[in-house]
Motif scaffolding. Structure first.
Motif, PDB file in Angstrom:
ATOM      1  N   VAL A  15     -17.422 -35.075  -9.106  1.00  0.00           N
ATOM      2  CA  VAL A  15     -18.443 -35.929  -8.499  1.00  0.00           C
ATOM      3  C   VAL A  15     -18.713 -35.348  -7.117  1.00  0.00           C
ATOM      4  O   VAL A  15     -17.809 -35.241  -6.291  1.00  0.00           O
ATOM      5  N   ILE A  16     -19.953 -34.933  -6.890  1.00  0.00           N
ATOM      6  CA  ILE A  16     -20.315 -34.185  -5.689  1.00  0.00           C
ATOM      7  C   ILE A  16     -21.354 -34.960  -4.884  1.00  0.00           C
ATOM      8  O   ILE A  16     -22.341 -35.457  -5.434  1.00  0.00           O
ATOM      9  N   ILE A  17     -21.115 -35.072  -3.585  1.00  0.00           N
ATOM     10  CA  ILE A  17     -22.080 -35.707  -2.690  1.00  0.00           C
ATOM     11  C   ILE A  17     -22.909 -34.620  -2.021  1.00  0.00           C
ATOM     12  O   ILE A  17     -22.367 -33.641  -1.505  1.00  0.00           O
ATOM     13  N   ARG A  18     -24.226 -34.803  -2.046  1.00  0.00           N
ATOM     14  CA  ARG A  18     -25.137 -33.759  -1.567  1.00  0.00           C
ATOM     15  C   ARG A  18     -26.134 -34.346  -0.568  1.00  0.00           C
ATOM     16  O   ARG A  18     -26.733 -35.397  -0.793  1.00  0.00           O
ATOM     17  N   GLY A  19     -26.312 -33.656   0.555  1.00  0.00           N
ATOM     18  CA  GLY A  19     -27.248 -34.118   1.582  1.00  0.00           C
ATOM     19  C   GLY A  19     -28.689 -33.829   1.186  1.00  0.00           C
ATOM     20  O   GLY A  19     -29.001 -32.774   0.638  1.00  0.00           O
ATOM     21  N   ASN A  20     -29.571 -34.785   1.479  1.00  0.00           N
ATOM     22  CA  ASN A  20     -30.989 -34.629   1.151  1.00  0.00           C
ATOM     23  C   ASN A  20     -31.807 -35.116   2.347  1.00  0.00           C
ATOM     24  O   ASN A  20     -31.811 -36.305   2.675  1.00  0.00           O
ATOM     25  N   LYS A  21     -32.493 -34.199   3.021  1.00  0.00           N
ATOM     26  CA  LYS A  21     -33.230 -34.542   4.238  1.00  0.00           C
ATOM     27  C   LYS A  21     -34.421 -35.458   3.967  1.00  0.00           C
ATOM     28  O   LYS A  21     -34.984 -36.044   4.908  1.00  0.00           O
ATOM     29  N   ASN A  22     -34.830 -35.582   2.727  1.00  0.00           N
ATOM     30  CA  ASN A  22     -35.981 -36.423   2.393  1.00  0.00           C
ATOM     31  C   ASN A  22     -35.607 -37.886   2.177  1.00  0.00           C
ATOM     32  O   ASN A  22     -36.478 -38.725   1.927  1.00  0.00           O
ATOM     33  N   LEU A  23     -34.322 -38.196   2.249  1.00  0.00           N
ATOM     34  CA  LEU A  23     -33.871 -39.584   2.088  1.00  0.00           C
ATOM     35  C   LEU A  23     -33.560 -40.185   3.458  1.00  0.00           C
ATOM     36  O   LEU A  23     -33.019 -39.518   4.333  1.00  0.00           O
ATOM     37  N   TRP A  24     -33.902 -41.465   3.627  1.00  0.00           N
ATOM     38  CA  TRP A  24     -33.666 -42.163   4.890  1.00  0.00           C
ATOM     39  C   TRP A  24     -32.773 -43.382   4.722  1.00  0.00           C
ATOM     40  O   TRP A  24     -32.448 -44.056   5.693  1.00  0.00           O
ATOM     41  N   THR A  25     -32.404 -43.692   3.500  1.00  0.00           N
ATOM     42  CA  THR A  25     -31.681 -44.928   3.237  1.00  0.00           C
ATOM     43  C   THR A  25     -30.796 -44.753   2.006  1.00  0.00           C
ATOM     44  O   THR A  25     -30.984 -43.819   1.210  1.00  0.00           O
ATOM     45  N   LEU A  26     -29.825 -45.656   1.850  1.00  0.00           N
ATOM     46  CA  LEU A  26     -28.947 -45.667   0.670  1.00  0.00           C
ATOM     47  C   LEU A  26     -29.481 -46.625  -0.392  1.00  0.00           C
ATOM     48  O   LEU A  26     -28.733 -47.128  -1.223  1.00  0.00           O
ATOM     49  N   PHE A  27     -30.784 -46.866  -0.349  1.00  0.00           N
ATOM     50  CA  PHE A  27     -31.413 -47.866  -1.218  1.00  0.00           C
ATOM     51  C   PHE A  27     -31.135 -47.616  -2.697  1.00  0.00           C
ATOM     52  O   PHE A  27     -30.936 -48.553  -3.474  1.00  0.00           O
ATOM     53  N   ASN A  28     -31.108 -46.341  -3.119  1.00  0.00           N
ATOM     54  CA  ASN A  28     -30.900 -46.031  -4.545  1.00  0.00           C
ATOM     55  C   ASN A  28     -29.549 -46.522  -5.058  1.00  0.00           C
ATOM     56  O   ASN A  28     -29.397 -46.818  -6.244  1.00  0.00           O
ATOM     57  N   PHE A  29     -28.567 -46.610  -4.165  1.00  0.00           N
ATOM     58  CA  PHE A  29     -27.230 -47.043  -4.578  1.00  0.00           C
ATOM     59  C   PHE A  29     -27.121 -48.565  -4.683  1.00  0.00           C
ATOM     60  O   PHE A  29     -26.079 -49.090  -5.046  1.00  0.00           O
ATOM     61  N   LYS A  30     -28.198 -49.240  -4.361  1.00  0.00           N
ATOM     62  CA  LYS A  30     -28.205 -50.695  -4.471  1.00  0.00           C
ATOM     63  C   LYS A  30     -28.164 -51.125  -5.935  1.00  0.00           C
ATOM     64  O   LYS A  30     -27.685 -52.200  -6.275  1.00  0.00           O
TER      65      LYS A  30
END
Length: 336
Positions: free
Chosen positions: A48-63
């Motif tokens: 399970v890998i965490i990857r940075g994405n400059k186009n995201l501003w929030t953790l909304f998807n993990f809601k």
């Protein structure tokens, strides 16, 4: 981005894949009665890998998705064939995300670069096939290793907003109004405390198409460093701002005291935050005539320990361009 879509704290369950089993196969051919062991290794389990994405501003998807599982490794097979590795699972997060162990509170990693990848749960190692165990005294081993189990973790994702300028002030100091005037952001504005419950980001357009990012942070109250009010909920966002703009309203009962309380809360939360560049804007100054403004300036002589200040009014559009120029100068002073 609406305030309801800004999610900066979420708890997640992650599970990496189990390693595949090694094979205990014995080689057989038509004219080779006893070919010996040829069982292959199992494949590793998926990470399970965490990857940075400059186009995201929030953790909304993990809601809506809070369980992340990687694939299991494939089993080994004959002819020393290694099983397939389990499929990795990627979690894209905005820059500035801190990953903590939910149970211990320990910080595991931070993501600050676009495309930066870090493994949060490592897949289990695949088991060895029986050909590894062949020896002079045991030429036909009929056993192989099972794959190792993957890792399971409960983690907490916390977002620390990455902005060039962070607005610091008491509730209802005019931070949201200033942000709405200086940027295209449309934060919630009302005449009561804690209108802003989550950070708002806006891009400030400067001269010659130059830009910088400003963050409106929920207001500080006395005791915030101990978690009173919104407490740590907002303080962590200030940590990643390179310049702090203190906003104190002109109608404050004691401007110097208010500035001192704000500094003290930052110091108690994290003393390193006092090393950041600071600038003070006296907001709502359209309420002051020239005579009152002169009196306030007398009171503020040496009140800010050498930190520069400026009178502004977001509503009356007074001092907006001068404030932009000053902030741009502070952000780019190393290049001058």
């Amino acid at each position: 981005m609406t305030e309801g879509n800004f999610v900066d704290y979420v708890k997640i369950y992650v599970s990496s894949g189990k390693g595949g089993k090694g094979s205990a196969h014995l080689h057989r051919e038509k004219y080779v009665a006893k070919g010996g062991p040829d069982g292959g290794d199992g494949g590793r389990g998926g990470h399970v890998i965490i990857r940075g994405n400059k186009n995201l501003w929030t953790l909304f998807n993990f809601k809506f998705k809070k369980h992340f599982k990687a694939g299991h490794g494939g089993d080994g097979s004959k002819n020393r064939s290694t099983g397939a590795d389990g499929e990795d699972t990627y979690m894209d997060v905005p820059l500035g995300t801190v990953v903590k162990d939910t149970e211990t509170g320990k910080t595991l990693l931070e993501i600050t670069g676009d495309g930066e990848e870090k493994v949060i749960a490592r897949g289990g190692k695949g088991g060895l096939g029986n050909w590894h165990f062949k020896s002079a005294t045991n030429q036909t081993p009929r056993y192989a290793q099972p794959g190792l189990e993957g890792e399971e973790k409960n983690i907490t994702l916390e977002l620390k907003v990455l902005a060039d300028v962070g607005l610091v002030g008491f509730p209802n100091a005019g931070k949201s109004t200033l942000l709405s005037v200086m940027t295209a952001a449309r934060p919630k504005i009302a005449d009561y405390e804690f209108t802003t419950l989550k950070p708002n980001l806006g891009i400030v357009q400067h001269r010659d198409f130059q830009t910088f990012v400003m963050a409106d942070i929920p207001g500080i109250i006395e005791g915030a460093a101990e978690g009173k009010g919104l407490g740590h909920y907002f303080l962590r966002h200030i940590e990643r701002n390179s310049t702090l703009l203190f906003l104190i309203p002109a109608d404050s009962k004691d401007i110097k005291k208010e500035y001192g309380i704000l500094l003290d809360e930052l110091r108690r939360y994290n003393p390193e935050m006092l090393d950041k560049d600071r600038f003070i804007a006296i907001s709502k100054s359209d309420m002051l005539d020239d005579e009152l403004k002169a009196e306030v300036q007398k009171e503020l002589t040496d009140a800010f320990d050498g930190v520069s200040y400026m009178f502004i009014s977001s509503v009356a559009q007074q001092g907006m361009q001068e404030l932009k120029d000053k902030l741009w100068e502070m952000l780019n002073k190393e290049e001058v």
